[in-house]
Design an enzyme around this catalytic site. Sequence first.
Site, PDB file in Angstrom:
ATOM      1  N   GLU A  68     -10.397  -0.313  -3.011  1.00  0.00           N
ATOM      2  CA  GLU A  68     -11.414  -0.144  -4.045  1.00  0.00           C
ATOM      3  C   GLU A  68     -12.702   0.498  -3.543  1.00  0.00           C
ATOM      4  O   GLU A  68     -13.363   1.212  -4.289  1.00  0.00           O
ATOM      5  CB  GLU A  68     -11.755  -1.513  -4.663  1.00  0.00           C
ATOM      6  CG  GLU A  68     -10.640  -2.129  -5.489  1.00  0.00           C
ATOM      7  CD  GLU A  68     -10.438  -1.404  -6.810  1.00  0.00           C
ATOM      8  OE1 GLU A  68     -11.262  -0.531  -7.159  1.00  0.00           O
ATOM      9  OE2 GLU A  68      -9.437  -1.695  -7.494  1.00  0.00           O
ATOM     10  N   SER A 328       2.558 -64.045 -15.391  1.00  0.00           N
ATOM     11  CA  SER A 328       2.537 -64.965 -14.239  1.00  0.00           C
ATOM     12  C   SER A 328       1.831 -64.399 -13.016  1.00  0.00           C
ATOM     13  O   SER A 328       1.800 -65.067 -11.977  1.00  0.00           O
ATOM     14  CB  SER A 328       3.975 -65.334 -13.854  1.00  0.00           C
ATOM     15  OG  SER A 328       4.612 -66.027 -14.903  1.00  0.00           O
TER      16      SER A 328
END
Length: 665
Positions: A68, A328
């Site tokens: 680029e 329990s």
Amino acid sequence: MTSAAWRSFDAWIDHTDLPLTLTETSTEVLDRNGKLLRAYPVGDGLRRLAVQPADVDPRFLDMLLRYEDKRFRSHHGVDPIALLRAAGQALRNGRTVSGGSTLTMQVARLLEDGTTGRWSGKLRQMRVALALERRLSKDEILTLYLTHAPYGGAAEGIRAATYSWFGKEPKRLTPAEAALLVALPQSPERHRPDRFPAAANEARDRVLERMQHQGLVSDEQAKAARRAPLPHRMAAFPRLAPHLADRVAALHPGKRQLRLTLDGAVQSRMQQLLAGAVQRTGPRLSAALIAADHQTGEVLALAGSPGYSDADRRGFVDMTQAIRSPGSTLKPLVYGLAFDQGLAHPETLIHDGPVNFAGYAPQNFDGEFRGDIRLREALQLSLNIPVVKLTQELGPARVMASLRAGGAQPELPGGAPGLALSLGGVGISLQDMVQLYAGLAAGGRGSGLRVMQGEAQRTAGRLISPEAAWQVGDILRGLPVPAGARAGSIAYKTGTSYGHRDAWAIGWDGRHVIGVWMGRADGTPVPGIFGGDLAAPVLFEAFGRLKPAFDPLPPPPPATLIVSSAELPQPLRRFRPRDAAFSEPADAPELIFPPNGARLALGSSGLTLKLRGGTAPFLVLANGEPVLSGQRQREFSVPSPGPGFSSLVIVDGAGRSDRVDLRID
């Protein structure tokens, strides 16, 4: 250019109105190792993750700059050589071949969301690029590009791109992956590999060809990269621990990065475990799990449901925070408090028989009575009557205070605590239950659970003494284990709430504690579910997925009293209310015939019993079932329990008992 013209140009650049460069990025939730667990979209619906050049594969950065803007490090925002080259190519070909834009000019376009086709737009980009170069470093400009470059769909920025297309961070990329990501921003929608694979392949190969000519990739690497398959779809962003991520993000608005104590790999395995477990049990069943280090309090995995998006199971509800009945699973705390207060010892005998506390007459889960039994066995069998007796003597308020001291926030449906508290008559969350068990595991006083990295380690209040905590763990490690599991490896307890609405299993080894809840998120019953059948196998498998081997449980503290029932001090041999603990024992009933261990012939006239001592009337239980009541004689007959091994229990009017085991042929 004259000096006056240059000054005017210079002022023109200096007075440029720059677009905002502090763009919103996604809120990220990370695990303890920096792995992404969740990323939230920004205001415009895009995934835009914060990034620095150091976070990106250097080969990708080299490809990007060479393709680029190869003079990026030397120009001042505009590259005259590139512009002249682009103009010459346009004249020769009669069309635009390359744009001549620098990376800085592309950043200017991205920040302003501008166009490149018109000269006015190009001129504006040049001006902004020149101004950006004066105010930002090259790395800062590169960072802006890496943050804003479009990669198709809702992915903006290199990190969103690598997660969307390859499911990973951009730290390490193959040549094929890097080349595709260099090419995509040029035309992010037309080059999408999931929609236009031919165009994407051509764009990628152009990048590879140029990198090959420039020597950045070898001929072999380029050849292999051209053969590499393109991603055929955009991958979903990670969504690990979504309930917890939502919670911490809501608690820290505006914070862009939240690092948790969770381990992403463990979290993923636990979510998969829950998803598989509920698939075998029905379409509406939900489940939740928490795994933590009970030494540090750090939560390593938290799954609030089997599937966040599963509407049938109400997966959006975080069941680690839901208030449910613990069944329990509170019993170990009650036993531990009794040991700690000197009311009992694991080898203390307690009578399991009919009781009535001002109209409250609890029953065991199976409806049977077992007569005199050691507390160790009573807890392992999860009997209800013994634990209610302990709760009566401790006082329900003391049990509630211990819950709160251990870091839990229980909710009482009726206000004041009652004896049913120890059987699950209280509302509590899975997170609080894991917190309590972490305290038991750590010697009665563990670290408070925490989910945020950097949060100061805190210690929860003391539950019970180290000796009592070890005694509870020693009892619970003796519970039967699911098929295929190793016995004695963890101390654990299961629980089933009234009406089969909740199935629990919580346990610990020498380092970690894990809690599992299963049921329906809407609280409706699930006929036939039990904690031992449903949740316990998930608990043991969770330990297997947490680590390769169990950490050994600790040895007893030096002051622990380890003796048999007969060797206990007299007040601890049999449980009595505190005010009777040191009184002289009364004349207890004794079955003198048949003697314990007798072997008798099966007869048609029943079984003759002979008693000594005790206070009439007498109740007789055969194998836990009442067979005769209101008897005042000391020699009488009862129906034969039938062939095989049986147990007979005689209970007198004062609640005292005796038991014999025999065999009938």
